[in-house]
Write an enzyme that holds these catalytic residues in place. Structure first.
Site, mmCIF file in Angstrom:
data_model
loop_
_atom_site.group_PDB
_atom_site.id
_atom_site.type_symbol
_atom_site.label_atom_id
_atom_site.label_comp_id
_atom_site.label_asym_id
_atom_site.label_seq_id
_atom_site.Cartn_x
_atom_site.Cartn_y
_atom_site.Cartn_z
ATOM 1 N N GLY A 45 0.827 -1.197 0.000
ATOM 2 C CA GLY A 45 0.000 0.000 0.000
ATOM 3 C C GLY A 45 0.863 1.249 0.000
ATOM 4 N N GLN A 50 3.147 9.997 0.685
ATOM 5 C CA GLN A 50 4.429 9.292 0.869
ATOM 6 C C GLN A 50 5.394 9.536 -0.297
ATOM 7 O OE1 GLN A 50 2.274 5.393 1.921
ATOM 8 N NE2 GLN A 50 4.185 5.241 3.066
ATOM 9 N N CYS A 95 5.476 0.219 7.374
ATOM 10 C CA CYS A 95 5.170 1.353 6.500
ATOM 11 C C CYS A 95 6.412 1.689 5.686
ATOM 12 C CB CYS A 95 4.760 2.559 7.351
ATOM 13 S SG CYS A 95 4.351 4.028 6.388
ATOM 14 N N LEU A 96 6.224 1.937 4.399
ATOM 15 C CA LEU A 96 7.368 2.282 3.545
ATOM 16 C C LEU A 96 8.048 3.567 4.012
ATOM 17 C CD1 LEU A 96 5.873 1.368 0.055
ATOM 18 C CD2 LEU A 96 7.744 0.191 1.229
ATOM 19 N N HIS A 137 -4.835 1.918 7.325
ATOM 20 C CA HIS A 137 -3.459 2.420 7.441
ATOM 21 C C HIS A 137 -3.227 3.546 6.428
ATOM 22 C CE1 HIS A 137 1.050 1.839 7.867
ATOM 23 N NE2 HIS A 137 0.959 2.504 6.725
ATOM 24 N N GLU A 138 -3.618 3.311 5.177
ATOM 25 C CA GLU A 138 -3.390 4.309 4.115
ATOM 26 C C GLU A 138 -4.272 5.542 4.309
ATOM 27 O OE1 GLU A 138 -0.790 3.931 2.536
ATOM 28 O OE2 GLU A 138 -0.508 1.782 2.829
ATOM 29 N N HIS A 141 -2.757 8.062 6.546
ATOM 30 C CA HIS A 141 -1.773 8.929 5.881
ATOM 31 C C HIS A 141 -2.423 10.200 5.337
ATOM 32 C CE1 HIS A 141 2.000 6.725 5.967
ATOM 33 N NE2 HIS A 141 1.424 5.612 5.527
HETATM 34 C C1 QAP Z 1 0.670 -0.591 4.904
HETATM 35 O O1 QAP Z 1 2.816 -1.099 4.217
HETATM 36 C C2 QAP Z 1 0.242 -1.810 5.642
HETATM 37 O O2 QAP Z 1 9.552 -1.503 6.757
HETATM 38 C C3 QAP Z 1 1.536 -0.883 3.706
HETATM 39 O O3 QAP Z 1 11.514 -2.287 5.113
HETATM 40 C C4 QAP Z 1 1.070 -2.393 6.586
HETATM 41 O O4 QAP Z 1 3.534 -1.836 2.256
HETATM 42 C C5 QAP Z 1 -0.971 -2.343 5.416
HETATM 43 C C6 QAP Z 1 7.558 -2.232 3.782
HETATM 44 C C7 QAP Z 1 0.645 -3.522 7.267
HETATM 45 C C8 QAP Z 1 -1.392 -3.457 6.107
HETATM 46 C C9 QAP Z 1 -0.587 -4.049 7.028
HETATM 47 C C10 QAP Z 1 7.888 -1.856 5.063
HETATM 48 C C11 QAP Z 1 8.571 -2.625 2.929
HETATM 49 C C12 QAP Z 1 6.179 -2.183 3.287
HETATM 50 C C13 QAP Z 1 9.213 -1.885 5.499
HETATM 51 C C14 QAP Z 1 3.799 -1.567 3.399
HETATM 52 C C15 QAP Z 1 10.226 -2.276 4.636
HETATM 53 C C16 QAP Z 1 9.898 -2.664 3.355
HETATM 54 C C17 QAP Z 1 5.141 -1.689 3.979
HETATM 55 CO CO CO Z 2 2.283 3.740 5.603
#
Ligand code: QAP
Ligand code: CO
Length: 173
Positions: A45, A50, A95-96, A137-138, A141
């Site tokens: 996501g 971001q 989270c990215l 989550h999104e 943001h």
């Molecule tokens: C949000 O998160 C989310 O730390 C999206 O090193 C999170 O795509 C939705 C990511 C959990 C539902 C459940 C995070 C990639 C990606 C990192 C992501 C990383 C590399 C996070």
């Molecule tokens: Co995020």
């Protein structure tokens, strides 16, 4: 469009995103540019803020039963509004914009939302499981809220300490 991910503690992530009013070529270009950024960074996501665009735009690509992310499952969500929410669920989120950190966050288990697609068509979506979590989550943001804001005081302090150490190592090498 060349986009880079904004990372915590950049203040930009605290901006409130604005409603999309023009469903034009610029919006399509933004959406098309967000997708490879999310895929290349192993994301499921991504919200526009971001990548420095304070617009109520987010994309989601939840892996299927085989764990594959396919473009048919790409969701482009614009101007979302949650109309119903039910139940509770806890999931270890990341989270990215907060790389390498994962913590449990409590969310609604089922949601129904209204949103617009890239051509301004109004849609309704009923979501549960990881999709419902990712949408919440999104959507946070869009309000300048990060998943770390949901942590207890103690967990948040632990996060700040560990994150500061990580940034120090990153910029000293
Ligand atoms: C949000 O998160 C989310 O730390 C999206 O090193 C999170 O795509 C939705 C990511 C959990 C539902 C459940 C995070 C990639 C990606 C990192 C992501 C990383 C590399 C996070
Ligand atoms: Co995020």
């Amino acid at each position: 469009m060349n986009l880079t991910i904004v990372e915590y503690p950049d203040k930009k992530l605290r901006q409130k995103s604005k409603e999309v009013k023009s469903f034009d070529h610029k919006l399509h270009e933004l959406l098309d540019s967000m997708y490879p950024v999310m895929m290349n960074t192993n994301g499921i996501g991504l919200a526009a803020i971001q990548v420095s665009f304070a617009l109520r735009v987010l994309i989601l690509n939840i892996p299927d039963e085989e764990g594959e992310q396919t473009k048919e499952n790409l969701l482009e969500i614009i101007n979302p509004v949650i109309t119903h929410k039910n139940g509770e669920t806890i999931y270890q989120e990341g989270c990215l914009s907060v790389p390498k950190f994962y913590e449990d966050v409590k969310r609604f288990e089922n949601i129904i939302l209204n949103y617009q697609d890239r051509d301004a068509n109004t849609k309704t979506l009923e979501a549960d499981g990881l999709l419902a979590i990712a949408i919440q989550h999104e959507m946070d943001h869009l309000e300048g809220i990060l998943f770390i804001d949901h942590l207890s005081y103690a967990r948040r302090k632990k996060f700040e300490k560990e994150y500061k150490r990580m940034l120090k190592e990153k910029f000293s090498s």
